[in-house]
Design a protein around this motif. Sequence first.
Motif, PDB file in Angstrom:
ATOM      1  N   GLY A   1       0.831  -1.211   0.000  1.00 39.83           N
ATOM      2  CA  GLY A   1       0.000   0.000   0.000  1.00 39.83           C
ATOM      3  C   GLY A   1       0.858   1.251   0.000  1.00 39.83           C
ATOM      4  N   PRO A   2       0.221   2.428  -0.031  1.00 36.37           N
ATOM      5  CA  PRO A   2       0.983   3.683  -0.136  1.00 36.37           C
ATOM      6  C   PRO A   2       1.651   4.148   1.161  1.00 36.37           C
ATOM      7  CG  PRO A   2      -1.372   4.136  -0.129  1.00 36.37           C
ATOM      8  CD  PRO A   2      -1.218   2.640  -0.142  1.00 36.37           C
ATOM      9  N   GLU A   3       1.218   3.624   2.296  1.00 32.25           N
ATOM     10  CA  GLU A   3       1.790   4.054   3.572  1.00 32.25           C
ATOM     11  C   GLU A   3       3.142   3.391   3.800  1.00 32.25           C
ATOM     12  OE1 GLU A   3      -1.182   2.233   3.554  1.00 32.25           O
ATOM     13  OE2 GLU A   3      -2.414   4.005   3.232  1.00 32.25           O
ATOM     14  N   PRO A   4       4.109   4.120   4.349  1.00 29.61           N
ATOM     15  CA  PRO A   4       5.424   3.523   4.637  1.00 29.61           C
ATOM     16  C   PRO A   4       5.347   2.312   5.569  1.00 29.61           C
ATOM     17  CG  PRO A   4       5.542   5.903   4.806  1.00 29.61           C
ATOM     18  CD  PRO A   4       4.084   5.553   4.639  1.00 29.61           C
ATOM     19  N   SER A   5       4.274   2.192   6.344  1.00 23.93           N
ATOM     20  CA  SER A   5       4.113   1.057   7.260  1.00 23.93           C
ATOM     21  C   SER A   5       3.452  -0.158   6.589  1.00 23.93           C
ATOM     22  CB  SER A   5       3.282   1.491   8.469  1.00 23.93           C
ATOM     23  OG  SER A   5       2.002   1.935   8.031  1.00 23.93           O
ATOM     24  N   SER A   6       3.094  -0.053   5.308  1.00 26.82           N
ATOM     25  CA  SER A   6       2.479  -1.176   4.582  1.00 26.82           C
ATOM     26  C   SER A   6       3.438  -2.356   4.519  1.00 26.82           C
ATOM     27  CB  SER A   6       2.129  -0.770   3.153  1.00 26.82           C
ATOM     28  OG  SER A   6       1.063   0.119   3.150  1.00 26.82           O
ATOM     29  N   PRO A   7       2.898  -3.575   4.361  1.00 25.70           N
ATOM     30  CA  PRO A   7       3.773  -4.745   4.255  1.00 25.70           C
ATOM     31  C   PRO A   7       4.718  -4.643   3.055  1.00 25.70           C
ATOM     32  CG  PRO A   7       1.502  -5.419   4.629  1.00 25.70           C
ATOM     33  CD  PRO A   7       1.482  -3.941   4.381  1.00 25.70           C
ATOM     34  N   VAL A   8       5.971  -5.020   3.282  1.00 21.61           N
ATOM     35  CA  VAL A   8       6.991  -5.026   2.226  1.00 21.61           C
ATOM     36  C   VAL A   8       6.792  -6.282   1.383  1.00 21.61           C
ATOM     37  CG1 VAL A   8       9.473  -5.163   1.755  1.00 21.61           C
ATOM     38  CG2 VAL A   8       8.626  -3.717   3.624  1.00 21.61           C
ATOM     39  N   ILE A   9       6.736  -6.103   0.048  1.00 20.63           N
ATOM     40  CA  ILE A   9       6.575  -7.259  -0.852  1.00 20.63           C
ATOM     41  C   ILE A   9       7.806  -7.481  -1.723  1.00 20.63           C
ATOM     42  CG2 ILE A   9       4.060  -7.134  -0.876  1.00 20.63           C
ATOM     43  CD1 ILE A   9       4.369  -5.871  -3.723  1.00 20.63           C
ATOM     44  N   GLY A  10       8.776  -6.546  -1.653  1.00 22.89           N
ATOM     45  CA  GLY A  10       9.968  -6.737  -2.471  1.00 22.89           C
ATOM     46  C   GLY A  10      10.859  -5.515  -2.520  1.00 22.89           C
TER      47      GLY A  10
ATOM     48  N   ALA B   1       7.993 -11.518  -0.937  1.00 23.16           N
ATOM     49  CA  ALA B   1       6.876 -11.960  -0.095  1.00 23.16           C
ATOM     50  C   ALA B   1       5.662 -12.214  -0.970  1.00 23.16           C
ATOM     51  CB  ALA B   1       6.553 -10.903   0.962  1.00 23.16           C
ATOM     52  N   GLY B   2       4.703 -12.926  -0.408  1.00 21.62           N
ATOM     53  CA  GLY B   2       3.449 -13.162  -1.118  1.00 21.62           C
ATOM     54  C   GLY B   2       3.564 -14.242  -2.177  1.00 21.62           C
ATOM     55  N   GLU B   3       2.566 -14.289  -3.064  1.00 20.99           N
ATOM     56  CA  GLU B   3       2.494 -15.360  -4.065  1.00 20.99           C
ATOM     57  C   GLU B   3       3.613 -15.304  -5.094  1.00 20.99           C
ATOM     58  OE1 GLU B   3      -0.696 -15.011  -7.160  1.00 20.99           O
ATOM     59  OE2 GLU B   3      -1.330 -13.322  -5.906  1.00 20.99           O
ATOM     60  N   HIS B   4       4.293 -14.169  -5.241  1.00 21.28           N
ATOM     61  CA  HIS B   4       5.375 -14.041  -6.229  1.00 21.28           C
ATOM     62  C   HIS B   4       6.769 -14.097  -5.582  1.00 21.28           C
ATOM     63  CE1 HIS B   4       2.170 -13.262  -8.942  1.00 21.28           C
ATOM     64  NE2 HIS B   4       1.850 -12.126  -8.364  1.00 21.28           N
ATOM     65  N   ASN B   5       6.830 -14.482  -4.313  1.00 21.30           N
ATOM     66  CA  ASN B   5       8.093 -14.578  -3.592  1.00 21.30           C
ATOM     67  C   ASN B   5       9.107 -15.408  -4.389  1.00 21.30           C
ATOM     68  OD1 ASN B   5      10.078 -14.557  -1.636  1.00 21.30           O
ATOM     69  ND2 ASN B   5       9.058 -16.048  -0.329  1.00 21.30           N
TER      70      ASN B   5
END
Length: 177
Positions: free
Chosen positions: A81-90, A116-120
């Motif tokens: 998401g746009p917030e700096p606290s959003s989960p890191v995906i890459g 992270a996630g389905e494309h980890n």
Amino acid sequence: MLNYCMMEVVVSFPSFILFLLLSSATVAFAQNYSEHLHFYFLERVAGSPNATAAVSVNLHPESPVGGFGNIGVMDDILLEGPEPSSPVIGRAQGLVVYSDLTGLSATTAVNLVFTAGEHNGSSLAMFGRYEQERVSDRSIIGGSGQFRLARGYALSQLVDATATTLTAEFDVYITYP
């Protein structure tokens, strides 16, 4: 004098059915997948605490970042998401070359590495022109893991800028085998 030879091909019904089945199987293996990825990119600019970008060749010291001929490197954060606290995906790791005399755009070569996630474990190779004042349209020219042989495009635009960070929104459209 030319000799023509005519050959009659006789195909039995069972062999014709086998041919159709094998042809269908080959088409099934050649199926492509299309996907739309949506995420955000967070850069901590050079000079800020925990910077994720730096100017590695600075031909114009009077210019804070840009300047024709300057080269930068980045290891920026991809967020859900746009917030700096959003989960890191890459991570977005690559080069920025300031190749525009006006200073309003740059050439980028970036690997979008998913952690992270389905494309980890997969990545996308993105190449093209970044424009500060408008939507940037760059090419997806390959990938690894799940995205091996990917093709497509990425649209990105700046959504927030502070003295220490830049946040961009990405929409990536890809096709891969």
